[in-house]
Design a protein around this motif. Sequence first.
Motif, PDB file in Angstrom:
ATOM      1  N   PRO A   1       0.770  -0.985  -0.109  1.00 60.10           N
ATOM      2  CA  PRO A   1       0.154  -0.233   0.250  1.00 60.10           C
ATOM      3  C   PRO A   1       0.610   1.085   0.162  1.00 60.10           C
ATOM      4  O   PRO A   1       1.783   1.943   0.944  1.00 60.10           O
ATOM      5  CB  PRO A   1      -0.691  -0.498   1.359  1.00 60.10           C
ATOM      6  N   VAL A   2       0.790   2.337  -0.668  1.00 61.54           N
ATOM      7  CA  VAL A   2       1.194   3.347  -1.195  1.00 61.54           C
ATOM      8  C   VAL A   2       0.140   4.581  -0.222  1.00 61.54           C
ATOM      9  O   VAL A   2      -0.878   5.391  -0.693  1.00 61.54           O
ATOM     10  CB  VAL A   2       1.788   3.935  -2.752  1.00 61.54           C
ATOM     11  N   PRO A   3       0.527   5.078   1.045  1.00 62.37           N
ATOM     12  CA  PRO A   3      -0.437   6.348   1.042  1.00 62.37           C
ATOM     13  C   PRO A   3      -0.578   7.518   0.518  1.00 62.37           C
ATOM     14  O   PRO A   3       0.039   7.631  -0.673  1.00 62.37           O
ATOM     15  CB  PRO A   3       0.412   6.371   2.632  1.00 62.37           C
ATOM     16  N   TRP A   4      -1.478   8.015   0.963  1.00 66.09           N
ATOM     17  CA  TRP A   4      -2.149   9.339   0.008  1.00 66.09           C
ATOM     18  C   TRP A   4      -0.729  10.190   0.465  1.00 66.09           C
ATOM     19  O   TRP A   4      -0.043   9.868   1.362  1.00 66.09           O
ATOM     20  CB  TRP A   4      -3.314   9.367   0.634  1.00 66.09           C
TER      21      TRP A   4
ATOM     22  N   VAL B   1      10.957  11.617  -5.373  1.00 69.63           N
ATOM     23  CA  VAL B   1      10.324  11.294  -3.551  1.00 69.63           C
ATOM     24  C   VAL B   1      11.182  11.988  -2.946  1.00 69.63           C
ATOM     25  O   VAL B   1      10.408  12.027  -1.564  1.00 69.63           O
ATOM     26  CB  VAL B   1      11.269   9.981  -4.323  1.00 69.63           C
ATOM     27  N   ARG B   2      12.366  12.925  -2.415  1.00 71.77           N
ATOM     28  CA  ARG B   2      12.495  13.605  -2.045  1.00 71.77           C
ATOM     29  C   ARG B   2      11.683  14.590  -1.198  1.00 71.77           C
ATOM     30  O   ARG B   2      11.917  15.348   0.197  1.00 71.77           O
ATOM     31  CB  ARG B   2      14.546  13.703  -1.819  1.00 71.77           C
ATOM     32  N   ARG B   3      10.015  14.675  -2.145  1.00 71.26           N
ATOM     33  CA  ARG B   3       9.870  15.546  -1.167  1.00 71.26           C
ATOM     34  C   ARG B   3       7.775  15.239  -0.773  1.00 71.26           C
ATOM     35  O   ARG B   3       7.101  15.463  -0.322  1.00 71.26           O
ATOM     36  CB  ARG B   3       8.759  16.448  -3.098  1.00 71.26           C
ATOM     37  N   CYS B   4       8.274  13.588  -0.780  1.00 73.38           N
ATOM     38  CA  CYS B   4       7.261  12.738  -0.600  1.00 73.38           C
ATOM     39  C   CYS B   4       6.944  13.085   1.061  1.00 73.38           C
ATOM     40  O   CYS B   4       8.339  12.868   1.585  1.00 73.38           O
ATOM     41  CB  CYS B   4       7.306  11.818  -0.563  1.00 73.38           C
ATOM     42  N   ARG B   5       6.377  12.713   1.441  1.00 76.67           N
ATOM     43  CA  ARG B   5       6.245  12.616   3.003  1.00 76.67           C
ATOM     44  C   ARG B   5       7.104  11.125   3.838  1.00 76.67           C
ATOM     45  O   ARG B   5       7.340   9.905   2.923  1.00 76.67           O
ATOM     46  CB  ARG B   5       4.835  11.980   3.793  1.00 76.67           C
ATOM     47  N   ARG B   6       7.711  10.760   4.995  1.00 81.25           N
ATOM     48  CA  ARG B   6       8.449  10.218   5.714  1.00 81.25           C
ATOM     49  C   ARG B   6       7.886   8.563   4.968  1.00 81.25           C
ATOM     50  O   ARG B   6       8.794   7.472   4.724  1.00 81.25           O
ATOM     51  CB  ARG B   6       8.896   9.936   6.863  1.00 81.25           C
ATOM     52  N   ILE B   7       6.177   8.725   5.324  1.00 77.88           N
ATOM     53  CA  ILE B   7       5.740   7.090   5.224  1.00 77.88           C
ATOM     54  C   ILE B   7       5.588   6.601   3.960  1.00 77.88           C
ATOM     55  O   ILE B   7       5.370   5.443   3.040  1.00 77.88           O
ATOM     56  CB  ILE B   7       4.270   6.963   5.975  1.00 77.88           C
TER      57      ILE B   7
ATOM     58  N   ARG C   1       9.249   5.310   1.872  1.00 71.64           N
ATOM     59  CA  ARG C   1       9.480   3.800   2.900  1.00 71.64           C
ATOM     60  C   ARG C   1       8.384   2.782   2.298  1.00 71.64           C
ATOM     61  O   ARG C   1       8.916   1.964   2.156  1.00 71.64           O
ATOM     62  CB  ARG C   1       8.735   3.957   4.615  1.00 71.64           C
ATOM     63  N   ALA C   2       7.126   3.722   1.999  1.00 72.62           N
ATOM     64  CA  ALA C   2       6.480   2.760   1.113  1.00 72.62           C
ATOM     65  C   ALA C   2       6.813   2.823  -0.678  1.00 72.62           C
ATOM     66  O   ALA C   2       7.312   1.052  -0.853  1.00 72.62           O
ATOM     67  CB  ALA C   2       4.720   3.249   1.101  1.00 72.62           C
TER      68      ALA C   2
ATOM     69  N   LEU D   1       8.152  -1.061  -1.899  1.00 70.55           N
ATOM     70  CA  LEU D   1       7.519  -1.777  -3.063  1.00 70.55           C
ATOM     71  C   LEU D   1       9.035  -1.334  -4.170  1.00 70.55           C
ATOM     72  O   LEU D   1       8.640  -2.912  -4.709  1.00 70.55           O
ATOM     73  CB  LEU D   1       6.481  -0.391  -4.366  1.00 70.55           C
ATOM     74  N   ALA D   2       9.631  -0.733  -4.000  1.00 71.71           N
ATOM     75  CA  ALA D   2      11.531  -1.931  -4.471  1.00 71.71           C
ATOM     76  C   ALA D   2      11.425  -3.292  -4.310  1.00 71.71           C
ATOM     77  O   ALA D   2      12.848  -3.383  -5.304  1.00 71.71           O
ATOM     78  CB  ALA D   2      12.344  -0.284  -4.421  1.00 71.71           C
ATOM     79  N   ALA D   3      11.851  -2.751  -3.036  1.00 68.14           N
ATOM     80  CA  ALA D   3      12.254  -4.532  -2.135  1.00 68.14           C
ATOM     81  C   ALA D   3      11.785  -5.287  -2.542  1.00 68.14           C
ATOM     82  O   ALA D   3      11.911  -6.702  -3.316  1.00 68.14           O
ATOM     83  CB  ALA D   3      12.152  -4.285  -0.311  1.00 68.14           C
ATOM     84  N   ALA D   4      10.296  -5.432  -2.807  1.00 66.73           N
ATOM     85  CA  ALA D   4       9.669  -6.132  -3.620  1.00 66.73           C
ATOM     86  C   ALA D   4       9.896  -6.598  -5.051  1.00 66.73           C
ATOM     87  O   ALA D   4       9.584  -7.861  -5.061  1.00 66.73           O
ATOM     88  CB  ALA D   4       8.378  -6.281  -3.529  1.00 66.73           C
ATOM     89  N   CYS D   5      10.551  -5.894  -5.726  1.00 61.02           N
ATOM     90  CA  CYS D   5      10.450  -5.714  -6.849  1.00 61.02           C
ATOM     91  C   CYS D   5      12.171  -6.117  -7.087  1.00 61.02           C
ATOM     92  O   CYS D   5      12.287  -7.197  -8.252  1.00 61.02           O
ATOM     93  CB  CYS D   5       9.886  -4.938  -7.772  1.00 61.02           C
ATOM     94  N   LEU D   6      12.942  -5.768  -6.733  1.00 61.11           N
ATOM     95  CA  LEU D   6      14.017  -6.259  -6.994  1.00 61.11           C
ATOM     96  C   LEU D   6      14.512  -7.338  -6.307  1.00 61.11           C
ATOM     97  O   LEU D   6      14.394  -7.992  -5.364  1.00 61.11           O
ATOM     98  CB  LEU D   6      14.953  -5.438  -6.422  1.00 61.11           C
ATOM     99  N   PRO D   7      15.210  -7.931  -6.912  1.00 64.32           N
ATOM    100  CA  PRO D   7      15.684  -9.930  -6.526  1.00 64.32           C
ATOM    101  C   PRO D   7      17.464  -9.394  -5.270  1.00 64.32           C
ATOM    102  O   PRO D   7      16.920  -8.074  -5.056  1.00 64.32           O
ATOM    103  CB  PRO D   7      16.436 -10.221  -7.556  1.00 64.32           C
TER     104      PRO D   7
END
Length: 193
Positions: free
Chosen positions: A132-135, A147-153, A156-157, A161-167
């Motif tokens: 889940p990627v929060p609003w 992404v540097r302008r996104c909230r910390r949460i 983290r999401a 997501l990157a960790a789930a996609c990358l081996p």
Amino acid sequence: MQWTRRGPTGLHALTAEPQRTSSRRPPAFTETVRVISALGPHTSAVLAELPPADVRPVWEYLSIVTCPLLVARASVDGVRHALHLLSQLRTAGLGAVADRTVLAVVASVPKPSRDVRAACHQASERVAALIPVPWDEHLARPEPVDVRRCRRITRRALVELAAACLPPKPLDGGDQQPISATAPSGASGMPTP
């Protein structure tokens, strides 16, 4: 790399032709597949935005990638649409594609409803990972994402997501196979219900 543009986070983006004329056009599907295949040995990940995933050529492409990535709007209809696509893939004999799919569910409101959370719970049992990627106000703007302008949460999401996609990186320092992740989208960049 002359055909790429470097974004604010350091990623190189292969840009398509924005002005369509008789001699200038975006690459055809088969041309895109050839470009991605050629990039494979030179990069650890290729992210391609494909047409809506309810057409057979997109399914065929999804069948060859290491990590299919679906992006759904955090709505009951958005999650159901993703589940319907996964069901279609299984029916077409592409159950292995559905089983290794990562589903990113992007919130379009600050607090998704209980029904959306229930639909996400149901979907999480049918994919390799549901992230889940929060609003986030920054993601809601119609501009390139930094992404540097996104909230910390949210950051983290996106890391999850990157960790789930990358081996995972091999512990022994061995060769790591390049992967491809694909994101079918509608006109808004998300699957449409």
